[in-house]
Design an enzyme around this catalytic site. Structure first.
Site, PDB file in Angstrom:
ATOM      1  N   GLY A  32       0.816  -1.213   0.000  1.00  0.00           N
ATOM      2  CA  GLY A  32       0.000   0.000   0.000  1.00  0.00           C
ATOM      3  C   GLY A  32       0.847   1.260   0.000  1.00  0.00           C
ATOM      4  O   GLY A  32       0.557   2.221  -0.729  1.00  0.00           O
ATOM      5  N   HIS A  33       1.907   1.270   0.795  1.00  0.00           N
ATOM      6  CA  HIS A  33       2.827   2.415   0.787  1.00  0.00           C
ATOM      7  C   HIS A  33       3.493   2.565  -0.585  1.00  0.00           C
ATOM      8  O   HIS A  33       3.653   3.679  -1.088  1.00  0.00           O
ATOM      9  CB  HIS A  33       3.929   2.228   1.834  1.00  0.00           C
ATOM     10  CG  HIS A  33       3.463   2.234   3.248  1.00  0.00           C
ATOM     11  ND1 HIS A  33       3.486   1.110   4.033  1.00  0.00           N
ATOM     12  CD2 HIS A  33       2.967   3.231   4.032  1.00  0.00           C
ATOM     13  CE1 HIS A  33       3.038   1.413   5.243  1.00  0.00           C
ATOM     14  NE2 HIS A  33       2.709   2.682   5.270  1.00  0.00           N
TER      15      HIS A  33
END
Length: 278
Positions: A32-33
């Site tokens: 996600g990052h």
């Protein structure tokens, strides 16, 4: 890629960095990052990622001490993504005068939703993001929609405090079974991990009822809470709000978001789902 630890060194680098996109994180990076980083790369000459576990946004009894610090692994991932700078200050660098610390207090949202259950959390978020914006001076900053209330706070402070930064929301990254990606997922036991996607399924059930025309917001919220509770969750809230302001939703609103926070074992998970009605 450079790893920079001081404000002075970062500001020296910034002078000749062109258009900069910024992704603030607490490290322990997951896919996600990295999706935020990829979006940032599309929008600027250089990307800066900060890694700082911000004590101010953790409440008493929360997981500040056990939050994973994985700087080298994070740096390896970011270098592979073509990030220009990792800004990894220590606590004294960002907060040198603990006794005389000024802070940024979000006026409306900090005592609602997650703020009700995490006193001081959004003050901590708003303060550190304001400091990082002043230090990095980004043109663009990317934030995930998973932390929907945080995103609303940051949009508000950017506008109210006149930061010349474009805020770019990025869709929530999910595992194949729908669980929102989070650094805290690693706290889950195997059995809890199998159960965890239920949170997103309950949000989808609420969204489907809204799409079919239901206006019984309180009833939908109550049923979702009851369902989660039956499966062993301890629910902080499930609420339907206006997507743009996070005000309480009213009949006739077309852009909605259903938000939830609940504990599975000792792990607090949050998620949300946007709904656009015809």
């Amino acid at each position: 890629m450079q790893i920079i630890h001081t404000i002075r060194e970062l500001r020296a680098w910034r002078k000749n960095a062109g258009k900069v996109a910024f992704v603030p994180t607490m490290g322990n990076l997951h896919e996600g990052h990295l999706a935020l980083v990829r979006e940032a790369k599309k929008r600027a000459d250089n990307v800066v990622v900060s890694i700082f576990v911000n004590r101010l946004q953790f409440g008493q009894g929360e997981d500040f001490d056990k939050y994973p610090r994985t700087l080298q692994q994070d740096a390896d991932k970011l270098e592979a993504e073509g990030v220009a700078v990792v800004f990894a200050p220590d606590e004294k660098e960002l907060y040198p005068n603990v006794e005389q610390r000024y802070s940024v207090e979000p006026p409306n949202l900090q005592n609602e939703l997650c703020g009700k259950f995490r006193p001081g959390h959004f003050l901590g978020v708003a303060t550190v993001v304001s400091k990082l914006f002043n230090i990095v001076a980004p043109d663009v900053a990317c934030f995930g929609k998973k932390d929907y209330q945080q995103l609303a706070v940051i949009k508000g402070l950017t506008e109210d405090l006149n930061f010349d930064v474009e805020i770019v929301p990025v869709d929530t990254g999910r595992a194949e079974d729908g669980l929102a990606l989070s650094s805290r997922n690693q706290y889950l036991s195997a059995a809890e991990r199998d159960e965890a996607p239920r949170l997103y399924r309950e949000l989808k059930a609420v969204a489907e009822s809204l799409a079919q025309g239901s206006l019984d917001y309180a009833g939908l919220e109550k049923r979702a809470v009851q369902s989660l509770t039956e499966y062993g969750w301890v629910v902080d809230y499930v609420e339907i709000r206006r997507a743009d302001t996070l005000e309480v939703a009213r009949a006739g609103d077309k852009k909605l978001v259903v938000l939830a926070a609940a504990r599975l074992g000792t792990t607090r998970l949050i998620d949300n789902l946007e709904i656009k009605l015809p």
